[in-house]
Design a protein around this motif. Sequence first.
Motif, PDB file in Angstrom:
ATOM      1  N   LEU A   9      -0.850   2.033  -4.144  1.00 39.78           N
ATOM      2  CA  LEU A   9      -1.895   1.828  -3.946  1.00 39.78           C
ATOM      3  C   LEU A   9      -2.012   3.477  -4.396  1.00 39.78           C
ATOM      4  O   LEU A   9      -3.390   4.321  -5.104  1.00 39.78           O
ATOM      5  N   ARG A  10      -1.189   4.574  -4.143  1.00 38.86           N
ATOM      6  CA  ARG A  10      -1.217   5.816  -4.179  1.00 38.86           C
ATOM      7  C   ARG A  10      -0.308   6.366  -5.542  1.00 38.86           C
ATOM      8  O   ARG A  10      -0.391   7.418  -6.759  1.00 38.86           O
ATOM      9  N   SER A  11       0.538   5.128  -6.026  1.00 39.43           N
ATOM     10  CA  SER A  11       1.809   5.796  -7.011  1.00 39.43           C
ATOM     11  C   SER A  11       1.123   4.532  -8.671  1.00 39.43           C
ATOM     12  O   SER A  11       1.846   5.155  -9.407  1.00 39.43           O
ATOM     13  N   LEU A  12       0.152   3.878  -8.762  1.00 41.91           N
ATOM     14  CA  LEU A  12       0.183   3.238 -10.023  1.00 41.91           C
ATOM     15  C   LEU A  12      -1.371   2.983  -9.911  1.00 41.91           C
ATOM     16  O   LEU A  12      -2.146   2.738  -8.950  1.00 41.91           O
ATOM     17  N   PRO A  13      -1.842   3.338 -11.767  1.00 39.07           N
ATOM     18  CA  PRO A  13      -3.094   2.597 -11.513  1.00 39.07           C
ATOM     19  C   PRO A  13      -3.517   2.022 -11.416  1.00 39.07           C
ATOM     20  O   PRO A  13      -4.756   1.786 -11.875  1.00 39.07           O
ATOM     21  N   ASP A  14      -2.438   0.781 -11.603  1.00 37.19           N
ATOM     22  CA  ASP A  14      -2.820  -0.533 -11.902  1.00 37.19           C
ATOM     23  C   ASP A  14      -2.433  -1.509 -11.480  1.00 37.19           C
ATOM     24  O   ASP A  14      -0.614  -0.822 -10.468  1.00 37.19           O
ATOM     25  N   THR A  15      -2.259  -2.640 -11.182  1.00 38.43           N
ATOM     26  CA  THR A  15      -1.281  -3.283 -10.351  1.00 38.43           C
ATOM     27  C   THR A  15      -0.309  -3.998 -11.746  1.00 38.43           C
ATOM     28  O   THR A  15       0.866  -5.214 -11.105  1.00 38.43           O
ATOM     29  N   VAL A  16      -0.537  -3.714 -12.790  1.00 43.94           N
ATOM     30  CA  VAL A  16       0.445  -4.491 -13.456  1.00 43.94           C
ATOM     31  C   VAL A  16       1.873  -4.315 -13.581  1.00 43.94           C
ATOM     32  O   VAL A  16       2.974  -5.233 -13.656  1.00 43.94           O
ATOM     33  N   ARG A  17       2.467  -2.598 -13.530  1.00 43.31           N
ATOM     34  CA  ARG A  17       3.992  -2.603 -13.008  1.00 43.31           C
ATOM     35  C   ARG A  17       4.305  -2.749 -11.596  1.00 43.31           C
ATOM     36  O   ARG A  17       5.619  -3.666 -11.246  1.00 43.31           O
ATOM     37  N   LEU A  18       2.988  -3.129 -11.085  1.00 39.29           N
ATOM     38  CA  LEU A  18       3.724  -4.108  -9.324  1.00 39.29           C
ATOM     39  C   LEU A  18       3.992  -5.652  -9.841  1.00 39.29           C
ATOM     40  O   LEU A  18       5.170  -6.046  -8.861  1.00 39.29           O
ATOM     41  N   HIS A  19       3.274  -5.775 -10.652  1.00 40.92           N
ATOM     42  CA  HIS A  19       3.954  -7.171 -11.001  1.00 40.92           C
ATOM     43  C   HIS A  19       4.903  -7.632 -11.671  1.00 40.92           C
ATOM     44  O   HIS A  19       6.275  -8.996 -11.029  1.00 40.92           O
ATOM     45  N   GLU A  20       5.401  -6.719 -12.282  1.00 42.75           N
ATOM     46  CA  GLU A  20       7.282  -6.623 -12.760  1.00 42.75           C
ATOM     47  C   GLU A  20       8.163  -6.681 -11.832  1.00 42.75           C
ATOM     48  O   GLU A  20       8.947  -6.779 -12.189  1.00 42.75           O
ATOM     49  N   TYR A  21       7.328  -4.955 -11.101  1.00 40.61           N
ATOM     50  CA  TYR A  21       8.400  -5.449  -9.795  1.00 40.61           C
ATOM     51  C   TYR A  21       8.469  -6.186  -9.006  1.00 40.61           C
ATOM     52  O   TYR A  21       9.844  -7.221  -8.656  1.00 40.61           O
ATOM     53  N   GLU A  22       7.558  -7.066  -8.860  1.00 38.46           N
ATOM     54  CA  GLU A  22       7.602  -8.869  -8.021  1.00 38.46           C
ATOM     55  C   GLU A  22       8.560  -9.584  -8.697  1.00 38.46           C
ATOM     56  O   GLU A  22       9.343 -10.441  -7.628  1.00 38.46           O
ATOM     57  N   SER A  23       8.406  -9.774 -10.315  1.00 36.95           N
ATOM     58  CA  SER A  23       8.757 -10.846 -10.681  1.00 36.95           C
ATOM     59  C   SER A  23      10.317 -10.811 -10.913  1.00 36.95           C
ATOM     60  O   SER A  23      11.214 -11.164 -10.464  1.00 36.95           O
TER      61      SER A  23
END
Length: 295
Positions: free
Chosen positions: A126-140
């Motif tokens: 929540l501090r590091s990312l402007p949106d969840t798109v790259r977080l989805h990349e990480y989870e994948s």
Amino acid sequence: MKTISESILIKHTRHIRLGDHLCLPFASDVEQREVVSAYIADGLTRGERVLYYSDKTAPDAIDAWLDPRGIDGALAIARGQLEVRPAGETPFDPADLVDGIQHAIREARAAGFQGLRLTGEMSWALRSLPDTVRLHEYESGVASTVVESGDLAAICQYDERLFERADMTGLVARHTSVVCIDPLHDDRRLRIVPTFSPRGLKVTGTVDDATAGAFAGALAQAGGWTAAEPVIVLDLADLQFIDVAGIRAMVRFAESITPERKLQVRHLSPTLRKVLRIVGWDATPGLSFDGEPTC
């Protein structure tokens, strides 16, 4: 309305094995502590290495989590079997993070451990990312690593109080299952599972002469929870039958707790409420029902 964790497959902590990529959507600190400490303790007992990416939890707190489970967390850290690393300290790059996990798997193998258990507090995103798109990349990437390595289990911890529900739904779907705490009792007749929001017990099945002892035992365990949780909610929505032995166990437990605490019974059938009124048990100190005051 169903919670996110009720809408997909559930896996209990005792059934987690290498090869599992799981999500822990939690709404209370107690739930986080209970699920994660069980996961860590089981991995240490199995001879696996455990890597904890912490955003808020200090290493000494994790040691305290493990103590009630008979695990010396400080010793495990000293031996290199348990490591706590800060989460989100470097610029976020999904590929680099996944490479780091793969390196940790190789290190665990080289050190002679049975595999690697990974868990991380995802609030750092929540501090590091402007949106969840790259977080989805990480989870994948984590999901692919779990499948390809065979030597990794991972739990991603998402605090539902911090993440938007719409984001949570998509992130949870990146995992094969959500993880929940083990039942206190589970057989063909009776299943009793701790709940955290509200704090209490959910009872499914039949409470009779054969299972009243297990029912009383689960209530006794709930009585050992911290006094900071003054109301213990007993959810009987999925109860099929309860006999006098079960009701007596419930009443005796309510009588045994301190005056500051209450056992609040929810979804008790009208017939059983009538029985309680007839015998006078509805006036038991420490016992309350749906919609009634709890203090």
